[in-house]
Design a protein around this motif. Structure first.
Motif, mmCIF file in Angstrom:
data_model
loop_
_atom_site.group_PDB
_atom_site.id
_atom_site.type_symbol
_atom_site.label_atom_id
_atom_site.label_comp_id
_atom_site.label_asym_id
_atom_site.label_seq_id
_atom_site.Cartn_x
_atom_site.Cartn_y
_atom_site.Cartn_z
ATOM 1 N N ASN A 106 0.855 -1.189 0.000
ATOM 2 C CA ASN A 106 0.000 0.000 0.000
ATOM 3 C C ASN A 106 0.886 1.232 0.000
ATOM 4 O O ASN A 106 1.885 1.294 0.730
ATOM 5 C CB ASN A 106 -0.902 0.024 1.241
ATOM 6 C CG ASN A 106 -1.716 -1.242 1.405
ATOM 7 O OD1 ASN A 106 -2.271 -1.750 0.446
ATOM 8 N ND2 ASN A 106 -1.778 -1.761 2.626
ATOM 9 N N HIS A 107 0.514 2.224 -0.808
ATOM 10 C CA HIS A 107 1.245 3.488 -0.874
ATOM 11 C C HIS A 107 0.250 4.641 -0.764
ATOM 12 O O HIS A 107 -0.812 4.615 -1.402
ATOM 13 C CB HIS A 107 2.029 3.599 -2.178
ATOM 14 C CG HIS A 107 3.076 2.537 -2.352
ATOM 15 N ND1 HIS A 107 2.783 1.288 -2.866
ATOM 16 C CD2 HIS A 107 4.401 2.539 -2.071
ATOM 17 C CE1 HIS A 107 3.895 0.566 -2.899
ATOM 18 N NE2 HIS A 107 4.887 1.295 -2.419
ATOM 19 N N ARG A 137 -2.725 3.877 -3.335
ATOM 20 C CA ARG A 137 -2.665 2.760 -4.288
ATOM 21 C C ARG A 137 -2.361 1.486 -3.495
ATOM 22 O O ARG A 137 -1.325 1.389 -2.837
ATOM 23 C CB ARG A 137 -1.586 2.988 -5.352
ATOM 24 C CG ARG A 137 -1.521 1.870 -6.412
ATOM 25 C CD ARG A 137 -0.485 2.200 -7.476
ATOM 26 N NE ARG A 137 -0.459 1.215 -8.539
ATOM 27 C CZ ARG A 137 0.294 0.116 -8.524
ATOM 28 N NH1 ARG A 137 1.081 -0.132 -7.488
ATOM 29 N NH2 ARG A 137 0.276 -0.729 -9.543
ATOM 30 N N ASN A 138 -3.274 0.528 -3.565
ATOM 31 C CA ASN A 138 -3.116 -0.764 -2.902
ATOM 32 C C ASN A 138 -2.973 -1.847 -3.963
ATOM 33 O O ASN A 138 -3.728 -1.870 -4.939
ATOM 34 C CB ASN A 138 -4.325 -1.081 -2.016
ATOM 35 C CG ASN A 138 -4.501 -0.072 -0.887
ATOM 36 O OD1 ASN A 138 -3.796 0.919 -0.830
ATOM 37 N ND2 ASN A 138 -5.429 -0.331 0.010
ATOM 38 N N ASN A 167 -10.350 -9.243 -10.488
ATOM 39 C CA ASN A 167 -10.688 -8.120 -11.346
ATOM 40 C C ASN A 167 -9.569 -7.083 -11.394
ATOM 41 O O ASN A 167 -9.305 -6.496 -12.433
ATOM 42 C CB ASN A 167 -11.977 -7.461 -10.864
ATOM 43 C CG ASN A 167 -12.520 -6.464 -11.851
ATOM 44 O OD1 ASN A 167 -12.520 -6.728 -13.057
ATOM 45 N ND2 ASN A 167 -12.965 -5.311 -11.364
ATOM 46 N N ASN A 168 -8.912 -6.853 -10.263
ATOM 47 C CA ASN A 168 -7.849 -5.850 -10.184
ATOM 48 C C ASN A 168 -6.679 -6.405 -9.383
ATOM 49 O O ASN A 168 -6.879 -7.060 -8.361
ATOM 50 C CB ASN A 168 -8.351 -4.576 -9.483
ATOM 51 C CG ASN A 168 -9.487 -3.910 -10.235
ATOM 52 O OD1 ASN A 168 -9.355 -3.607 -11.413
ATOM 53 N ND2 ASN A 168 -10.602 -3.703 -9.547
ATOM 54 N N ARG A 169 -5.485 -6.119 -9.847
ATOM 55 C CA ARG A 169 -4.291 -6.428 -9.074
ATOM 56 C C ARG A 169 -3.820 -5.218 -8.277
ATOM 57 O O ARG A 169 -2.987 -5.347 -7.376
ATOM 58 C CB ARG A 169 -3.175 -6.944 -9.986
ATOM 59 C CG ARG A 169 -3.546 -8.258 -10.657
ATOM 60 C CD ARG A 169 -2.421 -8.797 -11.513
ATOM 61 N NE ARG A 169 -2.841 -10.038 -12.153
ATOM 62 C CZ ARG A 169 -2.718 -11.240 -11.610
ATOM 63 N NH1 ARG A 169 -2.195 -11.347 -10.403
ATOM 64 N NH2 ARG A 169 -3.115 -12.315 -12.254
ATOM 65 N N SER A 170 -4.334 -4.056 -8.614
ATOM 66 C CA SER A 170 -4.059 -2.842 -7.850
ATOM 67 C C SER A 170 -5.275 -1.935 -7.919
ATOM 68 O O SER A 170 -6.014 -1.948 -8.907
ATOM 69 C CB SER A 170 -2.821 -2.117 -8.383
ATOM 70 O OG SER A 170 -3.043 -1.616 -9.694
ATOM 71 N N VAL A 171 -5.492 -1.185 -6.853
ATOM 72 C CA VAL A 171 -6.629 -0.273 -6.753
ATOM 73 C C VAL A 171 -6.103 1.091 -6.333
ATOM 74 O O VAL A 171 -5.355 1.202 -5.356
ATOM 75 C CB VAL A 171 -7.667 -0.771 -5.729
ATOM 76 C CG1 VAL A 171 -8.820 0.211 -5.620
ATOM 77 C CG2 VAL A 171 -8.175 -2.161 -6.126
ATOM 78 N N THR A 172 -6.489 2.131 -7.064
ATOM 79 C CA THR A 172 -6.114 3.504 -6.739
ATOM 80 C C THR A 172 -7.369 4.294 -6.395
ATOM 81 O O THR A 172 -8.385 4.174 -7.087
ATOM 82 C CB THR A 172 -5.378 4.177 -7.913
ATOM 83 O OG1 THR A 172 -4.202 3.411 -8.228
ATOM 84 C CG2 THR A 172 -4.965 5.602 -7.565
ATOM 85 N N LYS A 205 -14.017 2.585 -2.259
ATOM 86 C CA LYS A 205 -14.144 1.159 -2.534
ATOM 87 C C LYS A 205 -12.757 0.553 -2.727
ATOM 88 O O LYS A 205 -11.867 1.158 -3.318
ATOM 89 C CB LYS A 205 -14.992 0.937 -3.786
ATOM 90 C CG LYS A 205 -16.439 1.392 -3.626
ATOM 91 C CD LYS A 205 -17.230 1.166 -4.899
ATOM 92 C CE LYS A 205 -18.678 1.641 -4.725
ATOM 93 N NZ LYS A 205 -19.462 1.452 -5.972
ATOM 94 N N LEU A 206 -12.594 -0.665 -2.213
ATOM 95 C CA LEU A 206 -11.335 -1.395 -2.359
ATOM 96 C C LEU A 206 -11.668 -2.832 -2.721
ATOM 97 O O LEU A 206 -11.868 -3.692 -1.863
ATOM 98 C CB LEU A 206 -10.527 -1.334 -1.057
ATOM 99 C CG LEU A 206 -9.172 -2.049 -1.066
ATOM 100 C CD1 LEU A 206 -8.268 -1.476 -2.146
ATOM 101 C CD2 LEU A 206 -8.512 -1.941 0.304
#
Length: 335
Positions: A106-107, A137-138, A167-172, A205-206
């Motif tokens: 996580n950043h 960004r996780n 669905n996602n490898r990273s979430v911003t 949302k994450l």
């Protein structure tokens, strides 16, 4: 090996929970990391600029599951255009948090401003408000995670499809935090601080999977502290807070005694804090006119300690003030 797999499963349960129960990284030395604790502390210090660094290595003997670090910088602004007892600050801070050897990362990058208004002619009382905007960004490296259906009896075969709808490898996402602060100094120079903060106001949302839609739970904090003069050279610092997020509650309280080291400008602080039903941690700090160093070590007393031979967390903090010689005596955390 099996301990590492179990560890990953524990972390997955922590970072991929049901709706609204994701928890934030935070520090034992919260009093030395003001911009991650309450945005109203932005610019609230004696001096012109402040640099803060904090590093935490949590449960290192269980496979380096959690490593967290932050750097922040805040400065006074528009001091010639506001009251002499007012403080207006602008700050920026960056935080990283990784676990399981970097599988989960996580950043965060935040910009905050805080305004504290003096309530009397002497400046002994003030009330403040702070607002903080965050971009986060996780990410998860799913290629390094094993699933139950990939177990062949003799080991895991990651070439077998996991069957998960990733669905996602990273979430911003963008988020917003805010805080309130009240400070008071009595006729003897003792200082008292009370505040409250709310993080994740936007409840972003994450979601990594196509069939889930969780949100990050808001974090609520209420805190109080006091810095009391014992004599002309020594002082006693108390602090406590209560924090709520996603059904989890954290209570922390403790104190440190500050000794003046002879005729030098150095002060040594020794104390301890207790995180109720989880851990207690001794603290040692060295303060000069320019900087303060802090060291603490969490001694875990929860179920994790019983599952592992020993589980502890090392934390280091550093604060540098760019205008030396004018700060008041006491731990340079919220005062």
């Amino acid at each position: 090996g099996r301990p590492y797999i179990v560890l990953c499963l524990l972390i997955i349960g922590y970072v991929l929970p049901a709706k609204g129960v994701t928890q934030d990284p935070h520090f034992s030395q919260y009093f030395s990391s003001p911009l991650t604790f309450n945005p109203a502390f932005t610019g609230y210090f004696d001096g012109k600029q402040r640099l803060t660094l904090t590093y935490r290595n949590q449960w290192a003997n269980t496979g380096d599951p959690y490593t967290t670090g932050t750097v922040s910088f805040d400065t006074k602004i528009l001091q010639n255009h506001i009251g002499s007892n007012d403080r207006w600050g602008l700050g920026v801070h960056a935080l990283y948090d990784k676990s399981a050897g970097g599988i989960f990362q996580n950043h965060y990058l935040s910009l905050s401003t805080g305004f504290n208004k003096g309530l009397d002619a002497e400046g002994d009382q003030s009330i403040g408000i702070g607002i903080q905007a965050t971009m986060a960004r996780n990410s998860i490296d799913f290629g390094r995670i094993y699933y139950n259906n990939q177990f062949t009896g003799s080991g895991f075969d990651i070439s077998i499809p996991s069957g998960e709808n990733i669905n996602n490898r990273s979430v911003t996402y963008m988020d917003l935090n805010a805080g309130l602060l009240y400070n008071f100094k009595d006729e003897r120079g003792n200082r008292f601080s009370f505040g409250t903060a709310m993080y994740h106001i936007m409840k972003p949302k994450l979601s990594y999977f196509s069939n889930t839609n969780p949100t990050i739970a808001s974090r609520y904090t209420a805190h109080a502290s006091a810095n009391l003069f014992v004599n002309e050279t020594d002082n006693l610092f108390f602090s406590s807070h209560i924090m709520f997020q996603g059904g989890a509650t954290e209570y922390v309280l403790g104190s440190a005694y500050g000794f003046s080291l002879g005729d030098t400008d150095k002060d040594l602080y020794l104390g301890a804090w207790w995180r109720v039903a989880d851990a207690w941690y001794p603290y040692a700090g060295l303060r000069t006119q320019d900087f303060q160093l802090g060291l603490s070590y969490d001694i875990t007393g929860s179920d994790l300690k019983r599952r592992q031979k020993y589980a502890g967390s090392l934390e280091l903090s550093f604060q540098y003030f760019f205008t030396p010689g004018i700060r008041k005596k006491g731990i340079p955390c919220f005062f």
